[in-house]
Write a protein that holds these residues in place. Structure first.
Motif, PDB file in Angstrom:
ATOM      1  N   THR A 177       0.858  -1.176   0.000  1.00  0.00           N
ATOM      2  CA  THR A 177       0.000   0.000   0.000  1.00  0.00           C
ATOM      3  C   THR A 177       0.897   1.230   0.000  1.00  0.00           C
ATOM      4  OG1 THR A 177      -1.634  -1.209   1.297  1.00  0.00           O
ATOM      5  CG2 THR A 177      -1.862   1.181   1.222  1.00  0.00           C
ATOM      6  N   PHE A 178       0.547   2.215  -0.806  1.00  0.00           N
ATOM      7  CA  PHE A 178       1.329   3.444  -0.896  1.00  0.00           C
ATOM      8  C   PHE A 178       0.407   4.573  -1.331  1.00  0.00           C
ATOM      9  CE2 PHE A 178       1.162   1.786  -5.095  1.00  0.00           C
ATOM     10  CZ  PHE A 178       1.144   2.888  -5.936  1.00  0.00           C
ATOM     11  N   ARG A 179       0.883   5.785  -1.150  1.00  0.00           N
ATOM     12  CA  ARG A 179       0.165   6.944  -1.679  1.00  0.00           C
ATOM     13  C   ARG A 179       1.168   8.047  -1.975  1.00  0.00           C
ATOM     14  NH1 ARG A 179      -1.106  10.871   2.484  1.00  0.00           N
ATOM     15  NH2 ARG A 179      -0.510  10.016   4.497  1.00  0.00           N
ATOM     16  N   TYR A 180       0.893   8.776  -3.032  1.00  0.00           N
ATOM     17  CA  TYR A 180       1.689   9.934  -3.403  1.00  0.00           C
ATOM     18  C   TYR A 180       0.922  11.188  -3.007  1.00  0.00           C
ATOM     19  CZ  TYR A 180       5.140   7.498  -6.260  1.00  0.00           C
ATOM     20  OH  TYR A 180       6.175   6.715  -6.698  1.00  0.00           O
ATOM     21  N   GLN A 181       1.648  12.219  -2.626  1.00  0.00           N
ATOM     22  CA  GLN A 181       1.026  13.496  -2.330  1.00  0.00           C
ATOM     23  C   GLN A 181       1.909  14.608  -2.872  1.00  0.00           C
ATOM     24  OE1 GLN A 181      -0.468  13.766   1.589  1.00  0.00           O
ATOM     25  NE2 GLN A 181      -1.411  15.752   1.241  1.00  0.00           N
ATOM     26  N   ALA A 235      -4.210  12.047  -0.031  1.00  0.00           N
ATOM     27  CA  ALA A 235      -4.238  11.191  -1.214  1.00  0.00           C
ATOM     28  C   ALA A 235      -4.812   9.825  -0.851  1.00  0.00           C
ATOM     29  CB  ALA A 235      -2.828  11.036  -1.773  1.00  0.00           C
ATOM     30  N   ILE A 236      -5.527   9.250  -1.794  1.00  0.00           N
ATOM     31  CA  ILE A 236      -6.124   7.933  -1.592  1.00  0.00           C
ATOM     32  C   ILE A 236      -5.034   6.878  -1.712  1.00  0.00           C
ATOM     33  CG2 ILE A 236      -7.775   6.263  -2.506  1.00  0.00           C
ATOM     34  CD1 ILE A 236      -9.369   8.680  -3.562  1.00  0.00           C
ATOM     35  N   PRO A 237      -4.935   5.982  -0.726  1.00  0.00           N
ATOM     36  CA  PRO A 237      -3.925   4.916  -0.815  1.00  0.00           C
ATOM     37  C   PRO A 237      -4.206   3.985  -1.998  1.00  0.00           C
ATOM     38  CG  PRO A 237      -4.814   5.077   1.402  1.00  0.00           C
ATOM     39  CD  PRO A 237      -5.660   5.937   0.531  1.00  0.00           C
ATOM     40  N   GLN A 238      -3.142   3.545  -2.618  1.00  0.00           N
ATOM     41  CA  GLN A 238      -3.227   2.599  -3.722  1.00  0.00           C
ATOM     42  C   GLN A 238      -2.559   1.296  -3.306  1.00  0.00           C
ATOM     43  OE1 GLN A 238      -1.887   4.173  -7.538  1.00  0.00           O
ATOM     44  NE2 GLN A 238      -1.870   6.216  -6.631  1.00  0.00           N
ATOM     45  N   VAL A 239      -2.964   0.219  -3.934  1.00  0.00           N
ATOM     46  CA  VAL A 239      -2.356  -1.082  -3.682  1.00  0.00           C
ATOM     47  C   VAL A 239      -1.904  -1.661  -5.017  1.00  0.00           C
ATOM     48  CG1 VAL A 239      -2.699  -3.421  -2.811  1.00  0.00           C
ATOM     49  CG2 VAL A 239      -3.828  -1.502  -1.676  1.00  0.00           C
ATOM     50  N   LEU A 240      -0.661  -2.069  -5.063  1.00  0.00           N
ATOM     51  CA  LEU A 240      -0.127  -2.781  -6.225  1.00  0.00           C
ATOM     52  C   LEU A 240       0.331  -4.149  -5.760  1.00  0.00           C
ATOM     53  CD1 LEU A 240       2.034  -0.173  -8.177  1.00  0.00           C
ATOM     54  CD2 LEU A 240      -0.134  -1.166  -8.865  1.00  0.00           C
ATOM     55  N   SER A 241       0.214  -5.119  -6.644  1.00  0.00           N
ATOM     56  CA  SER A 241       0.676  -6.461  -6.275  1.00  0.00           C
ATOM     57  C   SER A 241       1.359  -7.127  -7.461  1.00  0.00           C
ATOM     58  CB  SER A 241      -0.480  -7.317  -5.770  1.00  0.00           C
ATOM     59  OG  SER A 241      -1.431  -7.506  -6.786  1.00  0.00           O
ATOM     60  N   VAL A 242       2.204  -8.092  -7.122  1.00  0.00           N
ATOM     61  CA  VAL A 242       2.950  -8.880  -8.099  1.00  0.00           C
ATOM     62  C   VAL A 242       2.745 -10.341  -7.710  1.00  0.00           C
ATOM     63  CG1 VAL A 242       5.241  -9.386  -9.011  1.00  0.00           C
ATOM     64  CG2 VAL A 242       4.659  -7.062  -8.352  1.00  0.00           C
ATOM     65  N   GLU A 243       2.456 -11.178  -8.700  1.00  0.00           N
ATOM     66  CA  GLU A 243       2.238 -12.598  -8.432  1.00  0.00           C
ATOM     67  C   GLU A 243       3.228 -13.450  -9.217  1.00  0.00           C
ATOM     68  OE1 GLU A 243      -0.474 -10.715  -9.607  1.00  0.00           O
ATOM     69  OE2 GLU A 243      -1.281 -10.322  -7.616  1.00  0.00           O
ATOM     70  N   ARG A 244       3.598 -14.562  -8.619  1.00  0.00           N
ATOM     71  CA  ARG A 244       4.462 -15.551  -9.271  1.00  0.00           C
ATOM     72  C   ARG A 244       4.044 -16.951  -8.821  1.00  0.00           C
ATOM     73  NH1 ARG A 244       5.961 -11.489 -11.268  1.00  0.00           N
ATOM     74  NH2 ARG A 244       8.044 -10.772 -11.745  1.00  0.00           N
ATOM     75  N   VAL A 245       4.246 -17.908  -9.699  1.00  0.00           N
ATOM     76  CA  VAL A 245       4.016 -19.317  -9.379  1.00  0.00           C
ATOM     77  C   VAL A 245       5.360 -20.023  -9.496  1.00  0.00           C
ATOM     78  CG1 VAL A 245       2.844 -21.437 -10.093  1.00  0.00           C
ATOM     79  CG2 VAL A 245       1.644 -19.262 -10.228  1.00  0.00           C
TER      80      VAL A 245
END
Length: 171
Positions: free
Chosen positions: A103-107, A115-125
């Motif tokens: 979770t992160f946010r830029y201001q 600023a509204i928090p954003q969520v980014l994710s990365v997946e691997r198998v």
């Protein structure tokens, strides 16, 4: 004097280079960064692995981490989820899926709105072999480091959508 064989070899390499350059191929993560040149990084934990990966990504992209930057990045903790996606005939795990999110946010500097928090994710198998636990554990750690670096690069790329670069209008 150059032999014909070596001349053909060098011409082939040159032609291969031209073909690769012409089709737009580039090394992963080798693209140019088009964001702010300075960011104020405010992490929840400044020694967390994701924070260190983000500092590394900023260094590679030539982004300065200064407290007087026009943009502040508030970085939350990472969250790792791991689940079994395949099992062997005897019921032991054969394949895992890992998902790393943050979770992160830029201001913008001077902006009083939160600023509204954003969520980014990365997946691997990845495959797992119970008879080679040490090797698979090392593979998992390496994969996790790669996932952190990719997540850090993606977080950093989000900054280019915030403000005009060096007084230029955004496309």
């Amino acid at each position: 004097m150059m032999s014909i064989k070596s001349w053909i070899h060098w011409c082939s390499l040159g032609l291969l280079w031209l073909v690769l350059a012409g089709c737009g191929w580039q090394l992963r993560g080798g693209g140019s960064y088009e964001g702010p040149k300075a960011i104020n990084l405010v992490p929840e934990d400044r020694f967390a692995p994701l924070t260190l990966a983000l500092v590394d990504a900023m260094h590679r992209s030539k982004v300065a981490a200064t407290s007087d930057a026009p943009i502040t990045l508030y970085l939350g903790d990472e969250e790792l989820q791991k689940r079994v996606v395949a099992v062997t005939s005897i019921g032991s795990p054969a394949q895992y899926e890992m998902s790393l999110s943050a979770t992160f946010r830029y201001q913008l500097h001077g902006d009083k709105t939160v600023a509204i928090p954003q969520v980014l994710s990365v997946e691997r198998v990845f495959d797992f072999d119970p008879s080679a636990t040490v090797a698979k554990s090392e593979e998992e750690n390496t994969l996790l480091e790669e996932m952190r670096l990719e997540l850090a690069q993606r977080i950093l790329r989000q900054a280019r959508h915030l403000a005009p670069l060096d007084g230029q209008a955004q496309p």
